[in-house]
Enzyme design. Structure first.
Site, short mmCIF file in Angstrom:
data_model
loop_
_atom_site.label_atom_id
_atom_site.label_comp_id
_atom_site.label_asym_id
_atom_site.label_seq_id
_atom_site.Cartn_x
_atom_site.Cartn_y
_atom_site.Cartn_z
N GLY A 171 29.72 42.70 31.76
CA GLY A 171 28.82 42.77 32.90
C GLY A 171 27.62 43.62 32.56
O GLY A 171 27.22 43.75 31.40
N GLY A 172 27.07 44.26 33.59
CA GLY A 172 25.88 45.09 33.39
C GLY A 172 26.10 46.21 32.39
O GLY A 172 25.15 46.72 31.79
C1 HXC Z 1 38.75 50.28 38.56
C2 HXC Z 1 39.88 49.44 36.77
C3 HXC Z 1 38.75 48.67 36.40
C4 HXC Z 1 37.59 48.79 37.21
C5 HXC Z 1 40.31 48.30 34.98
N1 HXC Z 1 40.81 49.16 35.87
N2 HXC Z 1 39.06 47.97 35.30
N3 HXC Z 1 39.87 50.24 37.85
N4 HXC Z 1 37.65 49.60 38.28
N5 HXC Z 1 36.50 48.11 36.91
C6 HXC Z 1 42.15 49.75 35.87
C7 HXC Z 1 43.22 48.72 36.18
O1 HXC Z 1 43.35 48.58 37.55
C8 HXC Z 1 44.42 49.37 35.54
O2 HXC Z 1 44.89 50.38 36.39
C9 HXC Z 1 43.84 50.05 34.31
O3 HXC Z 1 42.44 50.20 34.58
C10 HXC Z 1 43.99 49.24 33.05
O4 HXC Z 1 43.55 47.92 33.31
P1 HXC Z 1 44.41 46.64 32.91
O5 HXC Z 1 43.89 45.52 33.67
O6 HXC Z 1 45.86 46.95 33.05
O7 HXC Z 1 44.10 46.54 31.37
P2 HXC Z 1 43.89 45.25 30.48
O8 HXC Z 1 44.99 44.27 30.74
O9 HXC Z 1 43.69 45.74 29.09
O10 HXC Z 1 42.52 44.59 31.00
C11 HXC Z 1 41.32 45.26 30.85
C12 HXC Z 1 40.21 44.56 31.66
C13 HXC Z 1 40.66 44.37 33.13
C14 HXC Z 1 39.94 43.19 31.04
C15 HXC Z 1 38.95 45.40 31.54
O11 HXC Z 1 41.15 45.61 33.62
C16 HXC Z 1 39.58 43.90 34.00
O12 HXC Z 1 39.24 42.70 34.02
N6 HXC Z 1 39.01 44.83 34.78
C17 HXC Z 1 37.98 44.51 35.73
C18 HXC Z 1 36.69 44.27 35.03
C19 HXC Z 1 35.55 44.07 35.99
O13 HXC Z 1 35.45 43.05 36.64
N7 HXC Z 1 34.75 45.13 36.14
C20 HXC Z 1 33.65 45.15 37.03
C21 HXC Z 1 32.55 44.39 36.32
S1 HXC Z 1 31.07 44.42 37.18
P3 HXC Z 1 46.42 50.71 36.54
O14 HXC Z 1 46.46 51.80 37.55
O15 HXC Z 1 47.10 49.47 36.98
O16 HXC Z 1 46.89 51.14 35.20
C22 HXC Z 1 30.27 45.64 36.46
C23 HXC Z 1 28.91 45.78 37.01
C24 HXC Z 1 28.14 46.74 36.20
O17 HXC Z 1 30.72 46.30 35.63
C25 HXC Z 1 26.73 46.58 36.62
C26 HXC Z 1 25.82 47.47 35.89
C27 HXC Z 1 24.42 47.19 36.21
#
Ligand code: HXC
Length: 519
Positions: A171-172
Site C-alpha cells: 500500500g502507501g
Molecule cells: C493492525 C495488524 C496489521 C495492521 C497485521 N496486523 N497487519 N494489526 N494493523 N495493518 C497484526 C495481525 O492482526 C496479527 O495480530 C499480527 O499483526 C500478525 O499478522 P498475521 O496476519 O498473523 O501475519 P501474516 O500471516 O504473516 O500476514 C502478514 C500480513 C497480514 C500479510 C501483513 O497481516 C495483512 O494482510 N495485514 C493487513 C495488511 C493491510 O491491509 N494493511 C493496511 C494497508 S493500507 P495478532 O494479534 O493476531 O497476532 C495502508 C495504507 C497506507 O497501509 C497508506 C499510506 C499513505
C-alpha cells in the site's frame, strides 16, 4: 519504592520492551526465516554501539479495546549506532508487535530519528517489515505516513537514505522506501506492491501470486524498484555496511578515502587484448572495470535490471568513484528506456553526494523501435543526458569502442562538461555505424546495382571507407573532443591521475529554485 526498586523497575521495563510482542511472536518470526528487529540492528552496527531511543513510547489508541493492548516501543525500534565508527540513524520495524503496523506514535518515533539524522548529518537506514497502516487507528496513520514521506523528500540529496525490505511493505507504505536512495529486498520473505493479489483479482481479474506481483526477484529485475537482491537478511545488513564505505555522511562531506595497497601504476596487459577484432563481437565490460579499480572490488547496483548498462561503486587509489559503463555483452550495450533511467538516477546520486564519476563508453546508440518510442525513450534518454550535464562532480570518460550518435553526446561527452575524456585506439566515435551510414549515403546506388556480388562488394568497400575515416578516435581527438588517446593497459594510472588532478574542481550551475529534469 526504594531507589533499588526503581532501578529494578527500569531493568524490568527494558526487558519487557526487548521482548517486543513476546516469545511466541519472536518464534513465529524466526519460523518464517526472518530475524527480529533487534537482531537485525545487532548485525548492522558495530558491536555494542546501538543507542536506543523511545523504548517507552506506546500507542494512544482506544479503539477496539486497544488501550488494553500496549507494547513498549510500539512496534518500531529507533536509535543511533556506528558502522565502521561512523554514526548512522536507524529505525527497524518490529513485526512481532501488531505486525509492525504503523500507528501515530510509531510514525512519531520514525520522524524523530529522521529529524535527528538531518540535524547531525548522518545516513538514515530504515528496516521495513510491516503490515502497513495500523487498522485500529484509522486516518491518523495516513498522516503518520505522510509525515515520514515529507521527511524523506527533505532528506533527499542531503543524507544517504537506505531501505531494507525484510518482510511485507504494501500500500502507501511503499512510498517511503521509494523516496530513498537505495532499496534492498530479501528473496522469498519480502514483497512490495501498491495493492496486493486479492485487490488485483477483484479489480482486474488477474490471478497472480504475491511473489510474482511484488517479490524481490520481480523488483530487482523487472521494475527496477529494488537495487539489491539478497538471499537473506544477514547478507543485506552486511551489504549496507559495505555500501556506506563508499558514501559520505551527508552532502557537505567528501566521500571517505582510504589508504590503498593496490599500486596506482599497475599495468593491465589484458586490457590491450580485450576488444575483439570484429566490432560486432561482445566482451564483458565488467572485466575492464575489475582490471581498473582497486583490488578488482566493484559494488554493482541494479545487477539484474537493465543489464545493458552497469552502475556501481569502486575505489580508485582509495577514493570513492561511481562507475557507469555500457555493457556490450547485453543487448550490445544499447541505451534503452530502462538503462537510461537506471544510469540517470545513479549519476544524480553520485552528484548529490560528491562522488566523482567514471564513465566507460561502448554504445552503439539508442534502441530503435515503436515500443521504445511509445514508452518515451526521448524523455527517458534525456534524463541521462540531463543528469550528466547537470552534474558538477569530477567526470572522467574513457571511450573503449563504439560511441555513436546521440548516445555519444549522452555518455558524459566533453560538451556535457566531461572534465577529462580519454579514448582507447579502438574507439569508434561517429554519427552512426558504418552499415547505417552507407545505407543512408548510398541507398540509391546500391539498389541500382543488379548483380548481387557486385552490390555486396560495393557496400563492403563503402563501409570500409567509412570505417577508415570515422571508426577511430582521431577525428574527435583532432577537434579536442577527446583529450588524449591512451593505451588500454595504462587506463588505471591515467584515470587515477585525472581524478587526483580534478580533486579541487569547482563547477556551479546557475541559481534556480530547482531544475525541471524530464521526468
Ligand atoms: C493492525 C495488524 C496489521 C495492521 C497485521 N496486523 N497487519 N494489526 N494493523 N495493518 C497484526 C495481525 O492482526 C496479527 O495480530 C499480527 O499483526 C500478525 O499478522 P498475521 O496476519 O498473523 O501475519 P501474516 O500471516 O504473516 O500476514 C502478514 C500480513 C497480514 C500479510 C501483513 O497481516 C495483512 O494482510 N495485514 C493487513 C495488511 C493491510 O491491509 N494493511 C493496511 C494497508 S493500507 P495478532 O494479534 O493476531 O497476532 C495502508 C495504507 C497506507 O497501509 C497508506 C499510506 C499513505
Amino acid at each position: 519504592m526504594s531507589k533499588q526498586d526503581k532501578i529494578k523497575e527500569l531493568i524490568d521495563l527494558r526487558g519487557q520492551a526487548k521482548l517486543g510482542g513476546g516469545i511466541d511472536k519472536i518464534e513465529s518470526q524466526h519460523s518464517k526465516g526472518k530475524l527480529t528487529a533487534r537482531e537485525r540492528i545487532e548485525i548492522l552496527v558495530d558491536e555494542g554501539s546501538f543507542e536506543e531511543y523511545d523504548m517507552f513510547v506506546t500507542h494512544r489508541s482506544t479503539n477496539f479495546g486497544m488501550e488494553k493492548k500496549k507494547y513498549l516501543g510500539d512496534g518500531v525500534i529507533t536509535g543511533t549506532g556506528t558502522i565502521d565508527g561512523r554514526v548512522v540513524c536507524i529505525y527497524s520495524q518490529d513485526f512481532t508487535v501488531f505486525g509492525g503496523s504503523l500507528s501515530e506514535a510509531f510514525a512519531g518515533k520514525i520522524c524523530k530519528i529522521m529529524d535527528l539524522a538531518m540535524k547531525i548529518g548522518a545516513p538514515i537506514i530504515g528496516i521495513n517489515d510491516s503490515g502497513g497502516a495500523r487498522i485500529q487507528e484509522g486516518v491518523t496513520s495516513l498522516a503518520g505516513y505522510a509525515d515520514i514521506f515529507q521527511r524523506n523528500i527533505m532528506a533527499s540529496g542531503v543524507i544517504p537514505q537506505i531501505s531494507a525490505i525484510f518482510g511485507p511493505c504494501a500500500g502507501g507504505a511503499v512510498y517511503s522506501p521509494a523516496l530513498t536512495d537505495f532499496i534492498m529486498m530479501t528473496e522469498n520473505t519480502s514483497y512490495m506492491f501498491v495493492t496486493g493479489p486479492k485487490v488485483v483479482k477483484t479489480v482486474t481479474g488477474e490471478d497472480i501470486s504475491t511473489e510474482d506481483l511484488g517479490g524481490a526477484n520481480v523488483h530487482a529485475s523487472k521494475s527496477g524498484v529494488a537495487h539489491f537482491l539478497l538471499e537473506d537478511e544477514e547478507e543485506g545488513l552486511l551489504l549496507i555496511r559495505k555500501l556506506l564505505t563508499y558514501l559520505p555522511q551527508n552532502n557537505l562531506e567528501e566521500p571517505p578515502s582510504i589508504d590503498s595497497t593496490d599500486p596506482i601504476d599497475r599495468r593491465e596487459d589484458s586490457l590491450n587484448e580485450i576488444i575483439p577484432e570484429s566490432s560486432n563481437q561482445p566482451y564483458d565490460v565488467k572485466d575492464v572495470i575489475h582490471a581498473i579499480v582497486d583490488h578488482a572490488e566493484f559494488m554493482e547496483i541494479h545487477r539484474n535490471y537493465a543489464k545493458n548498462i552497469i552502475c556501481g561503486f569502486a575505489k580508485l587509489d582509495g577514493m570513492s568513484i561511481g562507475i557507469v559503463a555500457n555493457q556490450p555483452s547485453f543487448l550490445a550495450g544499447v541505451l534503452d528506456i530502462d538503462a537510461s533511467r537506471k544510469a540517470a538516477r545513479f549519476v544524480r546520486f553520485c552528484d548529490a553526494f560528491n562522488i566523482p564519476i567514471l564513465t566507460l563508453v561502448d554504445v552503439p546508440g539508442f534502441l530503435p523501435g515503436s515500443s521504445q518510442e511509445y514508452g518515451g525513450i526521448i524523455i527517458h534518454g534525456a534524463k541521462l543526458m540531463f543528469a550528466y550535464g547537470e552534474a558538477t562532480v569530477p567526470k572522467v570518460t574513457v571511450t573503449l569502442r563504439k560511441s555513436y550518435g546521440g548516445a555519444h553526446d549522452v555518455m558524459s561527452s566533453k560538451q556535457l562538461r566531461g572534465d577529462v575524456n580519454y579514448a582507447w585506439p579502438t574507439a569508434e566515435i561517429a554519427v552512426m555505424g558504418a552499415q547505417g551510414a552507407v545505407e543512408v549515403l548510398y541507398g540509391r546506388e546500391v539498389s541500382a546495382i543488379e548483380d548481387k556480388e557486385e552490390r555486396a562488394k560495393f557496400v563492403a568497400d563503402k563501409e570500409n571507407e567509412y570505417k577508415e575515416k570515422f571508426a577511430n578516435p582521431y577525428q574527435a581527438a583532432s577537434l579536442g573532443y577527446i583529450d588524449d588517446v591512451i593505451e588500454p593497459r595504462n587506463t588505471r594510472f591515467r584515470v587515477i591521475r585525472a581524478f587526483e588532478m580534478l580533486h579541487t574542481k569547482k563547477d556551479v550551475n546557475p541559481p534556480k529554485k530547482h531544475s525541471n529534469i524530464p521526468l
